[in-house]
Scaffold this motif. Sequence first.
Motif, PDB file in Angstrom:
ATOM      1  N   GLY A 115       0.803  -1.214   0.000  1.00  0.00           N
ATOM      2  CA  GLY A 115       0.000   0.000   0.000  1.00  0.00           C
ATOM      3  C   GLY A 115       0.832   1.258   0.000  1.00  0.00           C
ATOM      4  N   LYS A 116       2.116   1.155  -0.292  1.00  0.00           N
ATOM      5  CA  LYS A 116       3.011   2.311  -0.331  1.00  0.00           C
ATOM      6  C   LYS A 116       3.294   2.712  -1.773  1.00  0.00           C
ATOM      7  N   CYS A 117       3.643   3.978  -1.958  1.00  0.00           N
ATOM      8  CA  CYS A 117       3.892   4.503  -3.312  1.00  0.00           C
ATOM      9  C   CYS A 117       5.305   4.157  -3.748  1.00  0.00           C
ATOM     10  N   THR A 118       5.522   2.907  -4.081  1.00  0.00           N
ATOM     11  CA  THR A 118       6.870   2.459  -4.427  1.00  0.00           C
ATOM     12  C   THR A 118       6.979   1.917  -5.848  1.00  0.00           C
ATOM     13  N   LEU A 119       5.858   1.815  -6.588  1.00  0.00           N
ATOM     14  CA  LEU A 119       5.919   1.279  -7.944  1.00  0.00           C
ATOM     15  C   LEU A 119       6.032   2.416  -8.958  1.00  0.00           C
ATOM     16  N   PRO A 120       7.110   2.454  -9.762  1.00  0.00           N
ATOM     17  CA  PRO A 120       7.243   3.508 -10.778  1.00  0.00           C
ATOM     18  C   PRO A 120       6.350   3.232 -11.977  1.00  0.00           C
ATOM     19  N   LEU A 121       5.998   4.276 -12.698  1.00  0.00           N
ATOM     20  CA  LEU A 121       5.164   4.176 -13.892  1.00  0.00           C
ATOM     21  C   LEU A 121       5.990   4.528 -15.124  1.00  0.00           C
ATOM     22  N   CYS A 122       5.850   3.751 -16.205  1.00  0.00           N
ATOM     23  CA  CYS A 122       6.484   4.043 -17.483  1.00  0.00           C
ATOM     24  C   CYS A 122       5.377   4.217 -18.523  1.00  0.00           C
ATOM     25  N   SER A 123       5.198   5.462 -18.981  1.00  0.00           N
ATOM     26  CA  SER A 123       4.062   5.802 -19.842  1.00  0.00           C
ATOM     27  C   SER A 123       4.069   5.028 -21.147  1.00  0.00           C
ATOM     28  N   PHE A 124       5.240   4.744 -21.695  1.00  0.00           N
ATOM     29  CA  PHE A 124       5.327   4.114 -23.011  1.00  0.00           C
ATOM     30  C   PHE A 124       5.466   2.589 -22.923  1.00  0.00           C
ATOM     31  N   GLY A 125       5.475   2.029 -21.718  1.00  0.00           N
ATOM     32  CA  GLY A 125       5.625   0.591 -21.574  1.00  0.00           C
ATOM     33  C   GLY A 125       7.067   0.167 -21.783  1.00  0.00           C
ATOM     34  N   CYS A 126       7.430  -0.945 -21.190  1.00  0.00           N
ATOM     35  CA  CYS A 126       8.816  -1.412 -21.278  1.00  0.00           C
ATOM     36  C   CYS A 126       8.971  -2.685 -22.103  1.00  0.00           C
ATOM     37  N   GLY A 127       7.912  -3.143 -22.762  1.00  0.00           N
ATOM     38  CA  GLY A 127       8.040  -4.337 -23.586  1.00  0.00           C
ATOM     39  C   GLY A 127       8.470  -5.525 -22.737  1.00  0.00           C
ATOM     40  N   GLY A 128       9.603  -6.122 -23.094  1.00  0.00           N
ATOM     41  CA  GLY A 128      10.111  -7.252 -22.333  1.00  0.00           C
ATOM     42  C   GLY A 128      10.954  -6.841 -21.150  1.00  0.00           C
ATOM     43  N   GLY A 129      11.136  -5.519 -20.912  1.00  0.00           N
ATOM     44  CA  GLY A 129      11.927  -5.037 -19.793  1.00  0.00           C
ATOM     45  C   GLY A 129      11.064  -4.724 -18.590  1.00  0.00           C
ATOM     46  N   SER A 130      11.655  -3.996 -17.638  1.00  0.00           N
ATOM     47  CA  SER A 130      10.931  -3.643 -16.416  1.00  0.00           C
ATOM     48  C   SER A 130      11.105  -2.163 -16.138  1.00  0.00           C
ATOM     49  N   CYS A 131      10.082  -1.575 -15.511  1.00  0.00           N
ATOM     50  CA  CYS A 131      10.086  -0.154 -15.172  1.00  0.00           C
ATOM     51  C   CYS A 131      10.806   0.020 -13.841  1.00  0.00           C
ATOM     52  N   ALA A 177      12.118   3.223 -12.763  1.00  0.00           N
ATOM     53  CA  ALA A 177      11.929   4.592 -12.302  1.00  0.00           C
ATOM     54  C   ALA A 177      10.913   5.234 -13.241  1.00  0.00           C
ATOM     55  N   PRO A 178      10.328   6.388 -12.846  1.00  0.00           N
ATOM     56  CA  PRO A 178       9.363   7.021 -13.758  1.00  0.00           C
ATOM     57  C   PRO A 178       9.938   7.218 -15.154  1.00  0.00           C
ATOM     58  N   ASN A 179       9.284   6.559 -16.164  1.00  0.00           N
ATOM     59  CA  ASN A 179       9.689   6.629 -17.565  1.00  0.00           C
ATOM     60  C   ASN A 179      11.142   6.224 -17.780  1.00  0.00           C
ATOM     61  N   LEU A 180      11.593   5.218 -17.048  1.00  0.00           N
ATOM     62  CA  LEU A 180      12.936   4.662 -17.240  1.00  0.00           C
ATOM     63  C   LEU A 180      12.829   3.142 -17.174  1.00  0.00           C
ATOM     64  N   CYS A 181      13.185   2.502 -18.291  1.00  0.00           N
ATOM     65  CA  CYS A 181      13.068   1.046 -18.395  1.00  0.00           C
ATOM     66  C   CYS A 181      14.440   0.387 -18.357  1.00  0.00           C
ATOM     67  N   MET A 182      14.490  -0.770 -17.712  1.00  0.00           N
ATOM     68  CA  MET A 182      15.664  -1.638 -17.794  1.00  0.00           C
ATOM     69  C   MET A 182      15.327  -2.742 -18.781  1.00  0.00           C
ATOM     70  N   CYS A 183      16.067  -2.778 -19.902  1.00  0.00           N
ATOM     71  CA  CYS A 183      15.759  -3.697 -20.992  1.00  0.00           C
ATOM     72  C   CYS A 183      16.533  -5.006 -20.837  1.00  0.00           C
ATOM     73  N   PRO A 184      16.065  -6.091 -21.480  1.00  0.00           N
ATOM     74  CA  PRO A 184      16.735  -7.391 -21.346  1.00  0.00           C
ATOM     75  C   PRO A 184      18.196  -7.367 -21.773  1.00  0.00           C
ATOM     76  N   ASP A 185      18.549  -6.471 -22.711  1.00  0.00           N
ATOM     77  CA  ASP A 185      19.946  -6.418 -23.154  1.00  0.00           C
ATOM     78  C   ASP A 185      20.821  -5.577 -22.239  1.00  0.00           C
ATOM     79  N   GLY A 186      20.261  -5.093 -21.121  1.00  0.00           N
ATOM     80  CA  GLY A 186      21.042  -4.292 -20.178  1.00  0.00           C
ATOM     81  C   GLY A 186      20.968  -2.802 -20.422  1.00  0.00           C
ATOM     82  N   GLU A 187      20.397  -2.408 -21.548  1.00  0.00           N
ATOM     83  CA  GLU A 187      20.271  -0.987 -21.856  1.00  0.00           C
ATOM     84  C   GLU A 187      19.106  -0.388 -21.073  1.00  0.00           C
ATOM     85  N   GLN A 188      19.188   0.926 -20.834  1.00  0.00           N
ATOM     86  CA  GLN A 188      18.124   1.658 -20.167  1.00  0.00           C
ATOM     87  C   GLN A 188      17.594   2.741 -21.089  1.00  0.00           C
ATOM     88  N   GLY A 189      16.294   2.964 -21.049  1.00  0.00           N
ATOM     89  CA  GLY A 189      15.698   3.995 -21.896  1.00  0.00           C
ATOM     90  C   GLY A 189      14.250   4.203 -21.533  1.00  0.00           C
TER      91      GLY A 189
END
Length: 222
Positions: free
Chosen positions: A67-83, A85-97
């Motif tokens: 119930g705490k505000c700890t989940l970041p939101l990524c407006s454009f989605g991260c595909g196979g990666g994970s969100c 930080a706000p609008n920052l994705c960690m991608c499977p290849d190690g890149e961030q965007g």
Amino acid sequence: PPVMLVELLFQAACVSLFLSSGQGRVYPARKKPASFAVERRRVGPHVCFPGSSSGCCPGWMLSPGSGKCTLPLCSFGCGGGSCIAPNLCMCPDGEQGITCPEPPGTCGEYGCDLSCNHGGCQEVARVCPIGFSMAETANGVRCTDIDECQSAACEGTCLNTEGGFACECGAGRELSADRRSCRDTDECQATPCQHRCENSVGSYRCSCRPGYHLHGNRHSCV
């Protein structure tokens, strides 16, 4: 004099006690910052407005478990990666965007459809357009043109086209309504003769009224 000094000191102490206790009653709002801080610690980090619908700062959402505000939101989605930080994705290849590229699909150039079976859904390749056949390749499903002239029943000449075929007839003949068989062209409908026209299979013949003879050009009458 010593008795008067004791009385004055006692009166001053009473006034001081009265004022200090009176301040607590007159200004109860001073306790609010402390209670707000307790509420903030109870809800969690990134809290902006506890009275709002989510209570979280922009870019964050409530975690279902705590119930705490700890989940970041990524407006454009991260595909196979994970969100992360706000609008920052960690991608499977190690890149961030701001988002992650989609992995290459397995359904080929015509993409995928969802096919439902027994309550579940699975990705399947789309059917190919009419006139194309489906083939499995190393790069997925591909649709290749079918040569309909291998089996088309054209009375005349068959011309293969992308996704279909066309029948053609020779000189003096034209396609019938079924677009496959050929029929004789009635050249006399174009009035090629000066007087009379007699149609024949694949050709025609001109003739003249009595008193005239056919010119050497085989069309005019003299």
